[in-house]
Design a protein around this motif. Structure first.
Motif, PDB file in Angstrom:
ATOM      1  N   THR A  77       0.838  -1.191   0.000  1.00 55.60           N
ATOM      2  CA  THR A  77       0.000   0.000   0.000  1.00 55.60           C
ATOM      3  C   THR A  77       0.884   1.256   0.000  1.00 55.60           C
ATOM      4  O   THR A  77       2.104   1.176   0.105  1.00 55.60           O
ATOM      5  CB  THR A  77      -0.950  -0.016   1.196  1.00 55.60           C
ATOM      6  N   ASP A 134      -9.412  -0.328   1.922  1.00 55.99           N
ATOM      7  CA  ASP A 134      -9.858   0.926   1.311  1.00 55.99           C
ATOM      8  C   ASP A 134      -9.187   1.016  -0.055  1.00 55.99           C
ATOM      9  O   ASP A 134      -8.999   0.001  -0.718  1.00 55.99           O
ATOM     10  CB  ASP A 134      -9.505   2.106   2.222  1.00 55.99           C
ATOM     11  N   GLU A 135      -8.783   2.211  -0.472  1.00 50.58           N
ATOM     12  CA  GLU A 135      -8.115   2.376  -1.760  1.00 50.58           C
ATOM     13  C   GLU A 135      -6.664   1.890  -1.727  1.00 50.58           C
ATOM     14  O   GLU A 135      -6.023   1.787  -2.771  1.00 50.58           O
ATOM     15  CB  GLU A 135      -8.111   3.842  -2.182  1.00 50.58           C
ATOM     16  N   ASP A 178      -5.343   5.350   5.202  1.00 48.35           N
ATOM     17  CA  ASP A 178      -6.449   5.644   4.288  1.00 48.35           C
ATOM     18  C   ASP A 178      -7.105   7.004   4.515  1.00 48.35           C
ATOM     19  O   ASP A 178      -8.185   7.270   3.980  1.00 48.35           O
ATOM     20  CB  ASP A 178      -7.513   4.542   4.344  1.00 48.35           C
ATOM     21  N   ARG A 217      -7.781  10.847   3.849  1.00 48.07           N
ATOM     22  CA  ARG A 217      -7.699  11.746   2.697  1.00 48.07           C
ATOM     23  C   ARG A 217      -7.768  13.171   3.226  1.00 48.07           C
ATOM     24  O   ARG A 217      -8.823  13.646   3.639  1.00 48.07           O
ATOM     25  CB  ARG A 217      -8.831  11.483   1.714  1.00 48.07           C
ATOM     26  N   HIS A 246      -9.343   6.129   7.643  1.00 51.48           N
ATOM     27  CA  HIS A 246     -10.396   6.395   6.664  1.00 51.48           C
ATOM     28  C   HIS A 246     -11.060   7.763   6.847  1.00 51.48           C
ATOM     29  O   HIS A 246     -12.075   8.036   6.204  1.00 51.48           O
ATOM     30  CB  HIS A 246     -11.471   5.305   6.688  1.00 51.48           C
TER      31      HIS A 246
END
Length: 261
Positions: A78, A101-102, A122, A124, A140
């Motif tokens: 990741t 997640d992404e 994760d 942002r 997240h």
């Protein structure tokens, strides 16, 4: 001129622009890429699949790109991606993403990140945000552009904080915070529109008036949330510039933990 201190340990596979400056005793791993003009202070560890953009200033004693603090993490490849012109003060920890997640933790550009800030897997983080000392973003979490998170504030996993919002000192943020709103406390309470912040960003009086209308519908009427959302939608027909209304509506549609009320 040699910009790498002789005591720094940089893996031969790392990719650093020739203009990057690295301080004493810093360790940089094999999958790290750092773009032009970035300065890394002494005693930092930068590891993992970490990409750092241009003209960042990362102070001493930071841990960047470490493994997620998630017991499900099993060493998957990741990433952590950091934009440009961020100021990162001392003793911060930024973690890689997870495959749940992404797989990417993303930090935007022009952020002011004070000492002891934790940015978990994760997350942002948008652009031009301010994270004060000891702000902690759990996994997240999403933080919009220009948002401010006060010192000693904890943000629960999966929470969203909207653009131009302001979270006060030592807050417990377990619900989503809509754009433009100031909140604080434990339990978290919505206070008002972030008028001072909006004026500093050259919002016109007309724009602020519309934002105040949205705040009134959400927090000063007897409407349910669904009714308030519908009423905010009705404001679009009365405005030429609907960007702020659309920002609010899109945030409310995407809210997953319920908004602070």
């Amino acid at each position: 001129m040699n910009l790498i201190h002789p005591t720094a340990l940089i893996d031969a596979a790392a990719e650093l622009d020739s203009s990057v400056k690295v301080g004493a005793y810093t360790v940089i791993g094999s999958h790290v890429r750092i773009a032009a003009g970035t300065v890394i202070g002494p005693h930092c560890v930068i590891e993992g699949r970490t990409t750092i953009g241009q003209h960042n200033r990362i102070a001493q004693f930071n841990s960047i790109g470490g493994a997620p603090q998630d017991m499900k993490y099993a060493g998957e490849p990741t990433e952590l991606v950091i934009g440009d012109r961020n100021a990162v003060h001392e003793f911060c920890t930024f973690n890689l993403g997870t495959v749940q997640d992404e797989g990417v933790t993303r930090i935007g550009s022009d952020n002011w990140i004070m000492a002891y800030v934790h940015i978990a897997h994760d997350v942002r983080l948008g652009n031009r945000t301010v994270l004060a000392n000891n702000a902690t973003l759990a996994g997240h979490v999403q933080v919009g552009d220009w948002a401010v998170v006060g010192g000693l504030t904890g943000v629960h996993q999966f929470v969203k904080i909207g653009a131009h919002a302001m979270v006060g000192f030592q807050a417990h943020v377990a619900q989503d915070v809509p754009p433009f709103i100031t909140v604080d406390g434990n339990p978290l309470t919505a206070r008002a529109v972030n008028v001072v912040g909006l004026r500093r960003r050259d919002f016109s009086a007309e724009r602020i008036a519309v934002i105040k209308q949205m705040h009134k519908l959400l927090y000063r009427s007897s409407m349910t949330l669904e009714q308030a959302v519908a009423a905010i939608g009705d404001l679009r027909a009365q405005q030429d510039d609907v960007a702020d209304i659309d920002l609010m509506l899109s945030f409310l549609a995407a809210a997953t933990r319920g908004i602070v009320r």
